[in-house]
Design an enzyme around this catalytic site. Structure first.
Site, PDB file in Angstrom:
ATOM      1  N   ASN A 107      63.798  45.512 -17.059  1.00 46.69           N
ATOM      2  CA  ASN A 107      65.092  44.853 -16.842  1.00 46.69           C
ATOM      3  C   ASN A 107      65.975  45.656 -15.899  1.00 46.69           C
ATOM      4  O   ASN A 107      65.985  46.887 -15.926  1.00 46.69           O
ATOM      5  CB  ASN A 107      65.809  44.649 -18.179  1.00 46.69           C
ATOM      6  CG  ASN A 107      65.020  43.715 -19.084  1.00 46.69           C
ATOM      7  OD1 ASN A 107      64.114  43.014 -18.613  1.00 46.69           O
ATOM      8  ND2 ASN A 107      65.324  43.714 -20.369  1.00 46.69           N
ATOM      9  N   VAL A 108      66.739  44.921 -15.097  1.00 40.79           N
ATOM     10  CA  VAL A 108      67.618  45.562 -14.124  1.00 40.79           C
ATOM     11  C   VAL A 108      69.058  45.610 -14.628  1.00 40.79           C
ATOM     12  O   VAL A 108      69.962  46.023 -13.905  1.00 40.79           O
ATOM     13  CB  VAL A 108      67.518  44.857 -12.751  1.00 40.79           C
ATOM     14  CG1 VAL A 108      66.125  45.034 -12.159  1.00 40.79           C
ATOM     15  CG2 VAL A 108      67.862  43.369 -12.846  1.00 40.79           C
ATOM     16  N   HIS A 124      61.866  48.518 -12.626  1.00 48.93           N
ATOM     17  CA  HIS A 124      62.220  47.622 -11.518  1.00 48.93           C
ATOM     18  C   HIS A 124      63.620  47.902 -10.980  1.00 48.93           C
ATOM     19  O   HIS A 124      64.241  47.042 -10.373  1.00 48.93           O
ATOM     20  CB  HIS A 124      62.086  46.156 -11.957  1.00 48.93           C
ATOM     21  CG  HIS A 124      60.668  45.756 -12.243  1.00 48.93           C
ATOM     22  ND1 HIS A 124      60.327  44.605 -12.925  1.00 48.93           N
ATOM     23  CD2 HIS A 124      59.489  46.364 -11.947  1.00 48.93           C
ATOM     24  CE1 HIS A 124      58.997  44.520 -13.031  1.00 48.93           C
ATOM     25  NE2 HIS A 124      58.480  45.584 -12.453  1.00 48.93           N
ATOM     26  N   CYS A 132      71.391  51.556   0.962  1.00 48.01           N
ATOM     27  CA  CYS A 132      71.299  50.928   2.281  1.00 48.01           C
ATOM     28  C   CYS A 132      69.878  50.419   2.513  1.00 48.01           C
ATOM     29  O   CYS A 132      68.903  51.136   2.245  1.00 48.01           O
ATOM     30  CB  CYS A 132      71.684  51.944   3.352  1.00 48.01           C
ATOM     31  SG  CYS A 132      71.490  51.290   5.014  1.00 48.01           S
ATOM     32  N   CYS A 135      68.789  52.891   5.888  1.00 45.41           N
ATOM     33  CA  CYS A 135      68.583  54.353   5.808  1.00 45.41           C
ATOM     34  C   CYS A 135      68.414  54.840   4.372  1.00 45.41           C
ATOM     35  O   CYS A 135      68.209  56.021   4.139  1.00 45.41           O
ATOM     36  CB  CYS A 135      69.734  55.095   6.486  1.00 45.41           C
ATOM     37  SG  CYS A 135      71.270  55.075   5.532  1.00 45.41           S
ATOM     38  N   SER A 200      56.576  38.582 -20.524  1.00 47.64           N
ATOM     39  CA  SER A 200      55.459  37.638 -20.394  1.00 47.64           C
ATOM     40  C   SER A 200      54.167  38.380 -20.045  1.00 47.64           C
ATOM     41  O   SER A 200      53.093  37.778 -20.072  1.00 47.64           O
ATOM     42  CB  SER A 200      55.773  36.596 -19.318  1.00 47.64           C
ATOM     43  OG  SER A 200      56.030  37.235 -18.085  1.00 47.64           O
ATOM     44  N   ALA A 242      63.910  39.458 -30.282  1.00 49.23           N
ATOM     45  CA  ALA A 242      64.373  40.850 -30.241  1.00 49.23           C
ATOM     46  C   ALA A 242      65.522  41.082 -31.216  1.00 49.23           C
ATOM     47  O   ALA A 242      65.529  42.061 -31.971  1.00 49.23           O
ATOM     48  CB  ALA A 242      64.808  41.195 -28.818  1.00 49.23           C
TER      49      ALA A 242
HETATM   50  P1  OAD Z   1      59.607  36.748 -18.178  1.00 47.62           P
HETATM   51  O1  OAD Z   1      60.707  35.777 -17.976  1.00 47.62           O
HETATM   52  O2  OAD Z   1      58.383  36.598 -17.364  1.00 47.62           O
HETATM   53  O3  OAD Z   1      59.167  36.709 -19.701  1.00 47.62           O
HETATM   54  C1  OAD Z   1      60.118  36.719 -20.731  1.00 47.62           C
HETATM   55  C2  OAD Z   1      59.402  36.790 -22.062  1.00 47.62           C
HETATM   56  O4  OAD Z   1      60.388  36.950 -23.067  1.00 47.62           O
HETATM   57  C3  OAD Z   1      58.586  35.536 -22.427  1.00 47.62           C
HETATM   58  O5  OAD Z   1      57.301  35.930 -22.863  1.00 47.62           O
HETATM   59  C4  OAD Z   1      59.393  34.910 -23.567  1.00 47.62           C
HETATM   60  O6  OAD Z   1      58.554  34.270 -24.531  1.00 47.62           O
HETATM   61  C5  OAD Z   1      60.051  36.128 -24.164  1.00 47.62           C
HETATM   62  N1  OAD Z   1      61.314  35.848 -24.870  1.00 47.62           N
HETATM   63  C6  OAD Z   1      62.223  34.883 -24.629  1.00 47.62           C
HETATM   64  N2  OAD Z   1      63.271  35.008 -25.454  1.00 47.62           N
HETATM   65  C7  OAD Z   1      63.026  36.088 -26.254  1.00 47.62           C
HETATM   66  C8  OAD Z   1      63.741  36.741 -27.286  1.00 47.62           C
HETATM   67  N3  OAD Z   1      64.933  36.305 -27.678  1.00 47.62           N
HETATM   68  N4  OAD Z   1      63.187  37.830 -27.876  1.00 47.62           N
HETATM   69  C9  OAD Z   1      61.965  38.281 -27.471  1.00 47.62           C
HETATM   70  N5  OAD Z   1      61.249  37.697 -26.488  1.00 47.62           N
HETATM   71  C10 OAD Z   1      61.772  36.622 -25.880  1.00 47.62           C
HETATM   72  O7  OAD Z   1      60.255  38.217 -18.025  1.00 47.62           O
HETATM   73  P2  OAD Z   1      59.517  39.596 -17.714  1.00 47.62           P
HETATM   74  O8  OAD Z   1      58.205  39.680 -18.377  1.00 47.62           O
HETATM   75  O9  OAD Z   1      60.510  40.662 -17.970  1.00 47.62           O
HETATM   76  O10 OAD Z   1      60.624  41.310 -11.693  1.00 47.62           O
HETATM   77  O11 OAD Z   1      59.320  39.457 -16.153  1.00 47.62           O
HETATM   78  C11 OAD Z   1      58.734  40.515 -15.461  1.00 47.62           C
HETATM   79  C12 OAD Z   1      59.303  40.612 -14.070  1.00 47.62           C
HETATM   80  O12 OAD Z   1      59.201  39.343 -13.407  1.00 47.62           O
HETATM   81  C13 OAD Z   1      60.791  40.902 -14.019  1.00 47.62           C
HETATM   82  O13 OAD Z   1      61.102  42.271 -14.176  1.00 47.62           O
HETATM   83  C14 OAD Z   1      61.159  40.412 -12.664  1.00 47.62           C
HETATM   84  C15 OAD Z   1      60.421  39.103 -12.672  1.00 47.62           C
HETATM   85  O14 OAD Z   1      60.085  38.612 -11.416  1.00 47.62           O
HETATM   86  C16 OAD Z   1      61.337  41.674 -10.637  1.00 47.62           C
HETATM   87  O15 OAD Z   1      62.447  41.241 -10.433  1.00 47.62           O
HETATM   88  C17 OAD Z   1      60.646  42.643  -9.752  1.00 47.62           C
END
Ligand code: OAD
Length: 259
Positions: A107-108, A124, A132, A135, A200, A242
């Site tokens: 998470n960002v 991430h 920048c 640079c 995910s 969560a």
């Molecule tokens: P995703 O959106 O791909 O996945 C979110 C996950 O959270 C899913 O599996 C949901 O089932 C689960 N979820 C939803 N609500 C929830 C809750 N209340 N408690 C627990 N789980 C829950 O997000 P990420 O896996 O974080 O990258 O995505 C990975 C990366 O893809 C991100 O960091 C971002 C994105 O593109 C960049 O920006 C580089």
């Protein structure tokens, strides 16, 4: 299940957490969902079901339309600033009072830190660690963040070279920060327990960490309302959220005393 639902820790997960001294939390967007931050891939509500990542989250997109990309990230910075850590973030910080806890997050946002977690690794990047695009100098000037979403806003200029300032995130096609990823790999392999919360498990290399942990003999527990590829790697999947599951785990650890 909602944040208000009482969660009962499955007995097998209760045993695992009671015995674990070193815990690494691997968190994704679902960790912040109950704070009001949209995830990326949840059907209908996920950012990538409404926006095209190729036009917003790549270096090429920023070169092509810096004003459009910057405006979108300003909107996300506004969202983060208006959200609060949820009970799950708070529970992780509380776990660290009883166990050795490190958080490795995709998470960002800064919600883990605002909840009190001290050892947080951002694979991430973080939205407001501005730098920048030309640079790479850090950009620390105060930001004007509009309260409403705008279609385009010119990014600030770098004080060193005049280049366009960019958000501090890792975009598609970019490398993860090497030192952070090496530390994440080391933590995943040396913890007693890896808690994988709200991801995910689709975006590599972060998505490889649960399997790396499992391969090193670490117990891997997933907390996610949905089945994911992590479910096939971990020993236990807890279909909860969560903000419901983590406070129940923290309560159990508090009750079981020091680790
Ligand atoms: P995703 O959106 O791909 O996945 C979110 C996950 O959270 C899913 O599996 C949901 O089932 C689960 N979820 C939803 N609500 C929830 C809750 N209340 N408690 C627990 N789980 C829950 O997000 P990420 O896996 O974080 O990258 O995505 C990975 C990366 O893809 C991100 O960091 C971002 C994105 O593109 C960049 O920006 C580089």
């Amino acid at each position: 299940m909602s944040a208000d639902s009482p969660a009962t820790v499955p007995a097998v997960i209760g045993d695992v957490i009671a015995a674990a001294h070193r815990i690494v939390v691997l968190s994704g967007a679902g960790m912040s969902a109950e704070s009001g931050m949209p995830t990326f891939r949840d059907a209908g509500t996920g950012l990538w079901s409404q926006y095209d990542p190729m036009t917003l989250a790549t270096p090429e997109a920023f070169s092509h339309a810096p004003d459009v990309v910057w405006a979108w990230y300003l909107w996300r910075m506004h969202l983060v600033r208006t959200c609060q850590p949820n009970a799950g973030h708070v529970a992780i910080a509380e776990l660290a009072e009883h166990r050795e806890v490190s958080v490795v997050t995709q998470n960002v946002d800064d919600l883990h830190e605002r909840a009190g977690s001290r050892d947080v690794i951002h694979l991430h990047g973080t939205l407001e660690a501005l730098r920048c695009s030309a640079c790479d100098s850090p950009h620390r000037a105060p930001l004007q963040i509009p309260a409403e979403q705008r279609p385009s806003v010119d990014p600030p200029q770098c004080h060193q070279c005049g280049g366009a300032v960019r958000p501090g995130v890792v975009w598609f096609g970019e490398m993860l920060p090497t030192a952070s990823f090496m530390r994440a790999e080391q933590l995943a392999q040396t913890a007693d327990l890896a808690l994988v919360v709200g991801t995910s498990g689709l975006v590599f290399p972060a998505a490889g960490l649960p399997a790396l942990a499992r391969g090193a003999g670490v117990t891997v527990v997933e907390i996610n309302p949905q089945h994911t590829p992590v479910s096939d790697v971990c020993q236990h999947s807890w279909r909860s959220t969560a903000a419901a599951a983590l406070p129940a785990l923290a309560r159990l650890v508090r009750a079981s005393g020091a680790g």
